[in-house]
Design a protein around this motif. Structure first.
Motif, PDB file in Angstrom:
ATOM      1  N   LEU A  45      -1.438  -2.553  -9.619  1.00  0.00           N
ATOM      2  CA  LEU A  45      -1.804  -1.210  -9.189  1.00  0.00           C
ATOM      3  C   LEU A  45      -0.556  -0.346  -8.977  1.00  0.00           C
ATOM      4  N   ILE A  46       0.479  -0.925  -8.406  1.00  0.00           N
ATOM      5  CA  ILE A  46       1.733  -0.193  -8.218  1.00  0.00           C
ATOM      6  C   ILE A  46       2.317   0.208  -9.576  1.00  0.00           C
ATOM      7  N   ALA A  47       2.321  -0.731 -10.523  1.00  0.00           N
ATOM      8  CA  ALA A  47       2.845  -0.428 -11.854  1.00  0.00           C
ATOM      9  C   ALA A  47       2.044   0.685 -12.521  1.00  0.00           C
ATOM     10  N   ALA A  48       0.719   0.636 -12.380  1.00  0.00           N
ATOM     11  CA  ALA A  48      -0.121   1.669 -12.987  1.00  0.00           C
ATOM     12  C   ALA A  48       0.115   3.021 -12.340  1.00  0.00           C
ATOM     13  N   ARG A  49       0.366   3.045 -11.045  1.00  0.00           N
ATOM     14  CA  ARG A  49       0.657   4.310 -10.378  1.00  0.00           C
ATOM     15  C   ARG A  49       1.982   4.907 -10.866  1.00  0.00           C
ATOM     16  N   LEU A  50       2.956   4.041 -11.158  1.00  0.00           N
ATOM     17  CA  LEU A  50       4.209   4.528 -11.725  1.00  0.00           C
ATOM     18  C   LEU A  50       3.973   5.159 -13.098  1.00  0.00           C
TER      19      LEU A  50
ATOM     20  N   VAL B 269       0.834  -1.201   0.000  1.00  0.00           N
ATOM     21  CA  VAL B 269       0.000   0.000   0.000  1.00  0.00           C
ATOM     22  C   VAL B 269       0.868   1.249   0.000  1.00  0.00           C
ATOM     23  N   GLN B 270       1.970   1.216   0.748  1.00  0.00           N
ATOM     24  CA  GLN B 270       2.879   2.357   0.744  1.00  0.00           C
ATOM     25  C   GLN B 270       3.461   2.587  -0.647  1.00  0.00           C
ATOM     26  N   LEU B 271       3.736   1.493  -1.356  1.00  0.00           N
ATOM     27  CA  LEU B 271       4.253   1.643  -2.722  1.00  0.00           C
ATOM     28  C   LEU B 271       3.199   2.220  -3.657  1.00  0.00           C
ATOM     29  N   VAL B 272       1.937   1.871  -3.436  1.00  0.00           N
ATOM     30  CA  VAL B 272       0.861   2.459  -4.235  1.00  0.00           C
ATOM     31  C   VAL B 272       0.838   3.976  -4.042  1.00  0.00           C
ATOM     32  N   LEU B 273       0.991   4.409  -2.788  1.00  0.00           N
ATOM     33  CA  LEU B 273       0.963   5.834  -2.504  1.00  0.00           C
ATOM     34  C   LEU B 273       2.231   6.534  -2.969  1.00  0.00           C
ATOM     35  N   ALA B 274       3.374   5.871  -2.773  1.00  0.00           N
ATOM     36  CA  ALA B 274       4.650   6.512  -3.079  1.00  0.00           C
ATOM     37  C   ALA B 274       5.040   6.396  -4.545  1.00  0.00           C
ATOM     38  N   GLY B 275       4.544   5.359  -5.236  1.00  0.00           N
ATOM     39  CA  GLY B 275       4.969   5.142  -6.614  1.00  0.00           C
ATOM     40  C   GLY B 275       4.662   6.319  -7.514  1.00  0.00           C
ATOM     41  N   TYR B 276       3.504   6.935  -7.296  1.00  0.00           N
ATOM     42  CA  TYR B 276       3.121   8.080  -8.111  1.00  0.00           C
ATOM     43  C   TYR B 276       4.097   9.237  -7.922  1.00  0.00           C
ATOM     44  N   THR B 277       4.349   9.606  -6.665  1.00  0.00           N
ATOM     45  CA  THR B 277       5.261  10.711  -6.382  1.00  0.00           C
ATOM     46  C   THR B 277       6.672  10.392  -6.839  1.00  0.00           C
TER      47      THR B 277
ATOM     48  N   GLY C 209      -2.615   5.444 -17.431  1.00  0.00           N
ATOM     49  CA  GLY C 209      -2.294   4.957 -16.094  1.00  0.00           C
ATOM     50  C   GLY C 209      -3.482   5.019 -15.150  1.00  0.00           C
ATOM     51  N   SER C 210      -4.317   6.052 -15.272  1.00  0.00           N
ATOM     52  CA  SER C 210      -5.499   6.176 -14.417  1.00  0.00           C
ATOM     53  C   SER C 210      -6.483   5.044 -14.666  1.00  0.00           C
TER      54      SER C 210
END
Length: 471
Positions: A97-102, A43-51, A84-85
């Motif tokens: 989901l992590i990949a899509a956030r990246l 979950v942290q990677l989901v939040l941090a991957g975008y930034t 990505g969205s």
């Protein structure tokens, strides 16, 4: 130029969804974790991957826009962000989901630096100051709207989709941006510029190695690789700064390191953003986890802050013209006072009612600061450094937010006693430091002509103009 009145809606709608996505997923994190069966690290990677992807590309993307055209990079980045969205909303598991956030973050990183450049070349000088004010207001409102929109969508459970509409809500806005891109000028920076490949690698590695440990370190217990990452970040970014003057086409103009105002301005944006995203994040976290508020109720508690931010944004241009950088000092001190006052109020039901005007005052100060800061900083930077600083400010914004969330999290989770009081003490200290830094920008009036145009292309036509070497 023809279609000039549609330029701002096109670029500001893109700016809105970029910054909305920094915070919109925070409120949805518990629902995502439960639905996907993901661990805290995922979950942290989901939040941090975008930034992570967003911040790593900002400086390089600015130079790509100079070389290949601002509109082209704007369109490519918006398409990538939209894809990505959709992929985020359709993700079957945590890894996808992590990949899509990246992918989302990469699209935003390509778009963000083009916005100021497009404002510069697409609008006449008489409209740039107002455009800069609207740009700052959009950033401020988007940052606050993320948790509010996320909380309402998760609570509403639209069509039984749970957290997935949090990512779909941006798609119509990005389609508006793409439609508006047809009126954007086909411009680029001065001809013959090349992209500094070595600088691009050093900044990407440096920012990535900085943000990833900060985002995941606390949850992971700060293992050895987090410290190794921070060491790599220091080495890569230090090497980048030390070798700027020796590269023929540097990503950042070397004059930035010599310009005192540029250094203080970038520091101001960095420190301020070490407070704001972490404040909204921890307020929502405390309301939901410690006080048991559902997502919708937590969103409504923060509504006075967001609503007052809009009012502060509307008042900002007139106040900035009259008082200059003093508005940044006052706004920072009001935010520091809000943080200190909020800590005891949030503990009780009666106190939370009393907190409404306190949050409103802080929101108005937030809107005033974010609407004014970019224009006021750029107004005081000497010509050769202005182009680079206009690219560095969004980078400082994202890095400050990442570091602030980590530092505030350590105060909230890592100290014994009243967690929220510790977090608000951190916030108050950050905003007090912001006020001190803003004093370095005092003494010059607000420029009527948008400073981003200084030393760069003339607006109002589609011809490329000279732009300082670097971002």
């Amino acid at each position: 130029m023809n279609g000039g009145r549609f330029v701002l809606p096109a670029v500001l709608s893109a700016t809105f969804v970029q910054l909305l996505n920094v915070t919109v997923a925070q409120v949805a994190a518990p629902a995502m974790q439960a639905d996907l069966g993901a661990g805290p690290g995922a979950v942290q990677l989901v939040l941090a991957g975008y930034t992570l992807a967003y911040a790593c590309l900002l400086i390089t993307a600015a130079r790509l826009g100079d070389r290949y055209g601002y509109r082209r990079l704007f369109v490519v980045g918006t398409v990538i962000f939209t894809a990505g969205s959709v992929a985020c909303a359709a993700a079957p598991g945590a890894a996808s989901l992590i990949a899509a956030r990246l992918v989302q973050g990469a699209g935003s990183g390509l778009v963000a630096p083009q916005v100021l450049s497009i404002i510069q070349v697409a609008l006449p000088a008489t409209r740039r100051a107002r455009a800069m004010g609207l740009y700052g207001a959009t950033m401020g409102v988007a940052s606050l709207a993320g948790p509010l929109v996320g909380g309402l969508l998760v609570g509403a459970d639209v069509f039984g989709l749970g957290w997935r509409p949090v990512f779909l809500v941006t798609v119509p806005v990005t389609l508006v941006s793409l439609a508006g891109a047809t009126v954007l000028p086909r411009t680029r920076g001065a001809g013959g510029q090349r992209v500094d490949g070595v600088g691009a690698v050093l900044t990407t590695v440096g920012f990535g190695a900085l943000i990833l440990p900060l985002a995941l370190g606390r949850e992971a217990g700060w293992p050895w690789w987090t410290w190794a990452g921070l060491a790599v970040a220091a080495a890569a970014l230090g090497c980048f700064a030390a070798t700027l003057r020796y590269r023929p086409d540097p990503l950042i103009h070397p004059s930035v390191l010599r310009d005192r105002t540029a250094r203080w301005g970038v520091s101001l944006v960095f420190v301020f953003n070490a407070g704001v995203p972490s404040f909204t994040y921890l307020l929502f976290l405390h309301l939901q986890t410690a006080l048991g508020y559902p997502a919708v109720s937590a969103a409504l508690v923060s509504a006075p802050f967001a609503a007052a931010a809009v009012l502060g944004s509307r008042a900002a241009p007139a106040l900035s013209r009259r008082h200059g950088a003093a508005v940044l000092t006052v706004a920072s001190l009001v935010l520091a006072g809000m943080a200190v006052a909020l800590a005891p109020l949030i503990r009780t039901t009666a106190g939370r009612w009393t907190a409404i005007p306190v949050l409103a005052a802080g929101g108005a100060a937030f809107g005033l600061f974010t609407t004014s800061v970019f224009a006021l900083v750029l107004a005081k930077v000497d010509g050769a450094a202005a182009g680079s600083v206009s690219g560095l400010l969004p980078t400082a914004q994202q890095l400050g937010g990442s570091i602030g969330v980590t530092a505030a999290g350590l105060a909230y989770f890592g100290l014994p006693g009243d967690a929220f009081s510790h977090a608000m003490t951190y916030e108050g200290a950050v905003f007090a430091v912001t006020a001190l830094i803003s004093l370095r920008l005092r003494g010059e009036p607000f420029a009527d002509e948008a400073p981003v145009a200084r030393g760069t292309a003339a607006g109002g036509d589609a011809e490329p103009g000279p732009r300082p070497t670097g971002v």
